[in-house]
Design an enzyme around this catalytic site. Structure first.
Site, mmCIF file in Angstrom:
data_model
loop_
_atom_site.group_PDB
_atom_site.id
_atom_site.type_symbol
_atom_site.label_atom_id
_atom_site.label_comp_id
_atom_site.label_asym_id
_atom_site.label_seq_id
_atom_site.Cartn_x
_atom_site.Cartn_y
_atom_site.Cartn_z
ATOM 1 N N GLU A 39 21.212 -33.372 57.650
ATOM 2 C CA GLU A 39 20.772 -34.034 56.567
ATOM 3 C C GLU A 39 21.724 -34.345 55.369
ATOM 4 O OE1 GLU A 39 20.619 -30.635 57.120
ATOM 5 O OE2 GLU A 39 20.402 -29.805 55.192
ATOM 6 N N HIS B 98 24.329 -29.021 59.191
ATOM 7 C CA HIS B 98 23.441 -29.975 58.288
ATOM 8 C C HIS B 98 23.398 -31.303 58.512
ATOM 9 C CE1 HIS B 98 22.020 -26.455 55.690
ATOM 10 N NE2 HIS B 98 23.416 -26.136 56.033
ATOM 11 N N CYS C 276 20.035 -24.784 60.083
ATOM 12 C CA CYS C 276 20.610 -23.609 59.372
ATOM 13 C C CYS C 276 19.858 -22.491 59.106
ATOM 14 C CB CYS C 276 21.416 -24.103 57.860
ATOM 15 S SG CYS C 276 22.350 -22.960 57.136
#
Lengths: 218, 83
Positions: free
Chosen positions: A188, A186, A86
């Protein structure tokens, strides 16, 4: 011993703790490195998401010129593994380590949702645990995610549907040598099924495989 | 003696890069106000003062600021005007 991963933190970064958690869950020993720091000696460098310097001027523009970014450049140029998520992707682009530009979504809005993606390159340190053409889901959360293509980037990830106006639905690209991977979604935030899907885990496990396979460069 | 020189920098997306903000504002001007606006692009302007020994040197400083940080040459173009 677990491989060491640097989580770079700029003023305004806000996905650093999620990234730290994800790295730890996958089997890395993460450490935070702030914008004055140096990433030399790590097995992996992650530039997490957020709003470094409040997106002033352009997303990632100021962060790209900080001392730690110079050390990221030196690390990447030696072949070190760099993952930009990002805002981290935007920083890598502003540093010129990945080609193209990331501009405001064509909708003019901040988009925060799970999206369908297609893996288009698995012959790299970041996505080897996926199958070519595999469809996965990851969350996105960005206002400046419209990828503007310059030249012929190595596309590793595409949106299945157009979500933000990106050229050719590009969601993630690799550097020429494939040691740098930048993506808007994302991984994560997709580490445990409890939170929806856990496709993100395979990104971090792929990197782990690559390092454990003796491929460490720096 | 160095003098202060004042410039305006106009930064725009390159012609082939879409500008969703400009497109939206154009639609409002056409749809709500019935104005015959055929194109509208929104960029940014930077109001900047520098110290230099000559206008030429001042402009060179401003251009360096553009190239180093203010402009992303991959997607943007710029013009410098002394005021």
């Amino acid at each position: 011993m677990n491989p060491k991963a640097a989580v770079v933190v700029y003023p305004g970064t806000n996905c650093d703790r999620d990234t730290y958690y994800a790295l730890e869950l996958a089997g890395f020993t993460p450490e935070y490195v702030d914008w004055h720091g140096d990433v030399k000696g790590y097995d992996l460098v992650v530039l997490p998401g957020g709003f470094s310097y409040g997106d002033y001027l352009r997303a990632g523009a100021v962060a790209a010129r900080e001392p730690v970014s110079k050390s990221v450049r030196a690390y990447a140029e030696k072949g070190g593994l760099v993952l930009g998520i990002c805002n981290g992707f935007q920083v890598l682009m502003e540093m010129g380590l990945l080609p193209g530009g990331l501009l405001e979504n064509t909708s003019g809005t901040f988009i925060c949702k799970w999206v369908d993606l297609e893996i288009t390159d698995t012959d790299n340190p970041f996505l080897s645990r996926f199958k070519q053409g595999e469809k996965i889901k990851l969350p996105i959360a960005h206002a400046f995610g419209r990828y503007v293509k310059v030249g012929d980037p190595k596309v590793a990830l595409r949106y299945v549907e157009d979500v933000n106006g990106s050229d050719e639905k590009i969601a993630g690209i690799l550097s020429e040598d494939k040691n740098i991977f930048g993506l808007m979604p994302h991984p994560e935030r997709a580490m445990e099924k409890l939170l929806g899907w856990d496709y993100g885990k395979n990104v971090f496990l792929s990197i782990l495989d690559w390092i454990r396979g003796g491929n460490r460069v720096v | 003696m160095p003098q202060t020189y004042h410039f305006m920098i106009d930064i725009q997306y390159k012609g082939n890069v879409r500008d969703p903000r400009g497109e939206t504002i154009r639609k409002v001007l056409v749809g709500e106000y019935n104005l015959p606006v055929t194109s509208l692009r929104i960029g940014k302007s930077v109001n900047i003062e520098v110290e230099a020994d000559s206008p030429e040197e001042a402009e060179a400083i401003v251009r360096k600021a553009c190239e180093e940080l203010l402009v992303n040459p991959v997607v943007e173009q710029y013009e410098v005007r002394m005021i």
